[in-house]
Write an enzyme that holds these catalytic residues in place. Structure first.
Site, PDB file in Angstrom:
ATOM      1  N   ASP A  46       0.848  -1.185   0.000  1.00 59.72           N
ATOM      2  CA  ASP A  46       0.000   0.000   0.000  1.00 59.72           C
ATOM      3  C   ASP A  46       0.889   1.242   0.000  1.00 59.72           C
ATOM      4  O   ASP A  46       2.110   1.150   0.115  1.00 59.72           O
ATOM      5  CB  ASP A  46      -0.976  -0.012   1.173  1.00 59.72           C
ATOM      6  CG  ASP A  46      -0.280  -0.033   2.518  1.00 59.72           C
ATOM      7  OD1 ASP A  46       0.930   0.249   2.575  1.00 59.72           O
ATOM      8  OD2 ASP A  46      -0.949  -0.334   3.523  1.00 59.72           O
ATOM      9  N   ASP A  81      -8.062  -7.315   1.231  1.00 57.90           N
ATOM     10  CA  ASP A  81      -7.053  -7.495   2.272  1.00 57.90           C
ATOM     11  C   ASP A  81      -7.607  -6.985   3.588  1.00 57.90           C
ATOM     12  O   ASP A  81      -8.497  -6.126   3.605  1.00 57.90           O
ATOM     13  CB  ASP A  81      -5.767  -6.720   1.940  1.00 57.90           C
ATOM     14  CG  ASP A  81      -5.871  -5.261   2.372  1.00 57.90           C
ATOM     15  OD1 ASP A  81      -5.340  -4.922   3.443  1.00 57.90           O
ATOM     16  OD2 ASP A  81      -6.510  -4.466   1.655  1.00 57.90           O
ATOM     17  N   CYS A 126     -12.777 -28.225   9.613  1.00 63.57           N
ATOM     18  CA  CYS A 126     -11.572 -27.575   9.124  1.00 63.57           C
ATOM     19  C   CYS A 126     -10.403 -28.551   9.056  1.00 63.57           C
ATOM     20  O   CYS A 126     -10.218 -29.382   9.953  1.00 63.57           O
ATOM     21  CB  CYS A 126     -11.219 -26.401  10.037  1.00 63.57           C
ATOM     22  SG  CYS A 126      -9.749 -25.486   9.510  1.00 63.57           S
ATOM     23  N   CYS A 157      -7.125 -27.456   8.700  1.00 65.23           N
ATOM     24  CA  CYS A 157      -5.876 -26.731   8.921  1.00 65.23           C
ATOM     25  C   CYS A 157      -4.990 -27.449   9.930  1.00 65.23           C
ATOM     26  O   CYS A 157      -5.432 -28.362  10.639  1.00 65.23           O
ATOM     27  CB  CYS A 157      -6.159 -25.290   9.375  1.00 65.23           C
ATOM     28  SG  CYS A 157      -6.624 -25.112  11.115  1.00 65.23           S
ATOM     29  N   CYS A 161      -6.461 -27.358  13.582  1.00 63.98           N
ATOM     30  CA  CYS A 161      -7.608 -28.231  13.853  1.00 63.98           C
ATOM     31  C   CYS A 161      -7.256 -29.708  13.720  1.00 63.98           C
ATOM     32  O   CYS A 161      -7.890 -30.565  14.335  1.00 63.98           O
ATOM     33  CB  CYS A 161      -8.759 -27.868  12.920  1.00 63.98           C
ATOM     34  SG  CYS A 161      -9.488 -26.252  13.296  1.00 63.98           S
ATOM     35  N   HIS A 201      -5.301 -20.909  11.954  1.00 67.07           N
ATOM     36  CA  HIS A 201      -6.687 -21.314  11.673  1.00 67.07           C
ATOM     37  C   HIS A 201      -7.460 -20.220  10.950  1.00 67.07           C
ATOM     38  O   HIS A 201      -8.130 -20.496   9.936  1.00 67.07           O
ATOM     39  CB  HIS A 201      -7.416 -21.683  12.965  1.00 67.07           C
ATOM     40  CG  HIS A 201      -8.878 -21.892  12.754  1.00 67.07           C
ATOM     41  ND1 HIS A 201      -9.402 -23.043  12.212  1.00 67.07           N
ATOM     42  CD2 HIS A 201      -9.937 -21.055  12.950  1.00 67.07           C
ATOM     43  CE1 HIS A 201     -10.722 -22.923  12.096  1.00 67.07           C
ATOM     44  NE2 HIS A 201     -11.064 -21.726  12.540  1.00 67.07           N
TER      45      HIS A 201
END
Length: 377
Positions: free
Chosen positions: A93, A267, A305, A307, A310, A336
Site C-alpha cells: 500500500d 485485504d 476444518c 488446517c 484443527c 486457523h
C-alpha cells in the site's frame, strides 16, 4: 504492463467474476484474500507456512517499512521478496492510510503530508513522489498510488477537495513511477459515501489508464449497507479488463458480498488481529476460545476444518495457551483464521465456476449465524 487480468467466467446467478491476475511472481486466482504482512511478515507466520495454506499473495506496508528498517536497506537486500524470502506476489500500500490515521501528528499540504514518526516523534514527509520511491525500492508486484483517505463521517466539501487532491497525486505518482515494466501501479478511487463524488473519482482515474483500480475509504466505520451501496455505484465505472481491489475488508460476509459486487481482491488485518485476542472463525460462526466452557473441550476449533491447528490441537489446549499468554497459542489461532478465509475464497471461486454463488451465500450465512445476529465475522 507488469500485470494483466484474465477473465475466466462470470457467475450467471450472481454476476461475480472468476479470474486470474498474472504478475511477475506468479498468478493470483481471483476473487482472492490477501493476508497482511505489515512489516514484511504476517504476524506469527513464516512464509513457508503461508505457502502450505496456499496464500497466493500478501500485502506489506510502505509506511512501516519506510520507518523501519528503511526502504534502502530492503533495496540492498534485493527487494522485499528476497528480504523476507517470499517468492510469490506482493502488494504494497502507499502508506497513505497509516499517515492519515495519525490525525494529531500530521499536516496535509498539496505537496504531501508532514507527520511524526510514531516510534520516536521525528518529523517526516511523505509525498506521491516519495511513496513511489519507497515502493520502487521495495520491488512489490503491485504498488498503490498515494491518496488521502477521508474519515467517516466527513462533510461533502471536504471529501470533494480530498478526492481532487488524490487525483492530482495519482498523476504525480504516474509521472514518478520508475519501474512500470515490472511493477503495476494501482489508483485508489475515493469519494467517501457520496455517489457523485465516487463517480467523479472513478472517471478521472480511469482516464489515466492505470493497470488496476482499488476502492479506498470504505470499512472505516460506515454501516455495511452503505459500503455495498458505494460499491454498487462504483464498480460498474471501473474497467472490466483490469483488477478491482477493495481495501481493508476481510470479514467473511464482506468477502462474499464484495465478490458478488464484482471485487477481485481483498485485504484485512482482521483474521490475524482477532486471533491474537483468542477469537476464531469457524464454519458455524465465531468462537472466543478464552470462554470457560472450552476448558475441558478436547475437540478441534472447527470439526469441518483441515488446517494444521484443527488437525493437531484441541480447544482446551489452545485455550490454555492463550490464557497463559503463550506465543504458540497465538500462532495456532492465526493459522486457523487465515486458513479459514483462504478456504472460503476457494469455495467462493468454485461457486462462481458452478454458477451458484447466491446459493452458497445463503447456506454460508445461515450456518455462520449472519442472518441471526447480523455480525460480520
Amino acid at each position: 504492463m507488469a500485470i494483466n487480468y484474465e477473465l475466466i467466467k462470470t457467475c450467471k446467478q450472481s454476476g461475480a467474476r472468476l479470474g486470474r491476475v498474472h504478475t511477475p511472481h506468479g498468478v493470483v486466482e481471483t476473487p482472492a484474500f490477501m493476508p497482511v504482512g505489515t512489516q514484511a511478515t504476517v504476524k506469527t507466520m513464516s512464509p513457508e507456512e503461508l505457502k502450505t495454506m496456499d496464500a497466493q499473495i500478501i500485502l506489506s506496508n510502505t509506511y512501516h517499512l519506510f520507518i523501519r528498517p528503511g526502504h534502502e536497506i530492503v533495496k540492498q537486500a534485493g527487494g522485499l521478496h528476497k528480504f523476507m524470502n517470499w517468492d510469490r506476489p506482493i502488494l504494497t500500500d502507499s502508506g497513505g492510510f497509516q499517515v492519515f490515521s495519525l490525525s494529531n501528528m500530521r499536516k496535509i499540504k498539496e505537496e504531501g503530508v508532514e507527520f511524526r514518526n510514531h516510534l520516536n516523534g521525528d518529523k517526516l514527509f511523505l509525498s506521491p513522489e516519495k511513496a513511489m520511491e519507497i515502493q520502487n525500492a521495495l520491488g512489490s508486484d503491485i504498488m498503490m498510488a498515494f491518496d488521502e483517505c477521508a474519515p467517516f463521517p466527513a462533510e461533502y466539501d471536504y471529501v470533494k477537495k480530498s478526492l481532487e487532491r488524490t487525483t492530482r497525486w495519482a498523476e504525480r505518482c504516474l509521472a514518478s513511477h520508475t519501474r512500470p515494466h515490472d511493477q503495476a501501479l494501482f489508483a485508489i478511487v475515493q469519494g467517501g459515501m457520496y455517489e457523485d463524488l465516487r463517480r467523479q473519482s472513478a472517471l478521472e482515474l480511469t482516464s489515466m489508464d492505470f493497470p488496476g483500480y482499488a476502492i479506498g475509504g470504505l470499512s472505516v466505520g460506515e454501516p455495511k449497507d452503505m459500503m455495498y451501496k458505494v460499491l454498487e455505484c462504483t464498480v460498474p465505472l471501473l474497467p472490466t479488463t483490469k483488477p478491482r481491489y477493495l481495501m481493508g475488508v476481510g470479514s467473511p460476509d464482506a468477502l462474499i458480498d464484495g465478490s458478488i459486487r464484482g471485487i477481485d481482491m481483498f485485504d484485512c488485518v482482521l483474521p490475524t488481529r482477532i486471533a491474537r485476542n483468542g477469537t476464531t472463525m469457524t464454519s458455524s460462526g465465531r468462537l472466543n476460545i478464552k470462554n470457560a466452557k472450552f476448558a475441558e473441550d478436547f475437540g478441534p476449533l472447527d470439526s469441518e476444518c483441515s488446517c494444521y491447528t484443527c488437525t493437531n490441537y484441541s480447544r482446551a489446549y489452545i485455550r490454555h495457551l492463550i490464557k497463559a499468554d503463550e506465543t504458540f497459542g497465538l500462532r495456532l489461532t492465526t493459522i486457523h483464521n487465515l486458513h479459514f478465509l483462504l478456504q472460503l475464497m476457494r469455495d467462493v471461486r468454485q461457486a462462481i465456476m458452478d454458477d451458484r454463488l447466491l446459493d452458497f451465500r445463503e447456506a454460508f450465512f445461515t450456518k455462520y449465524g449472519l442472518f441471526e445476529n447480523n455480525k460480520g465475522f
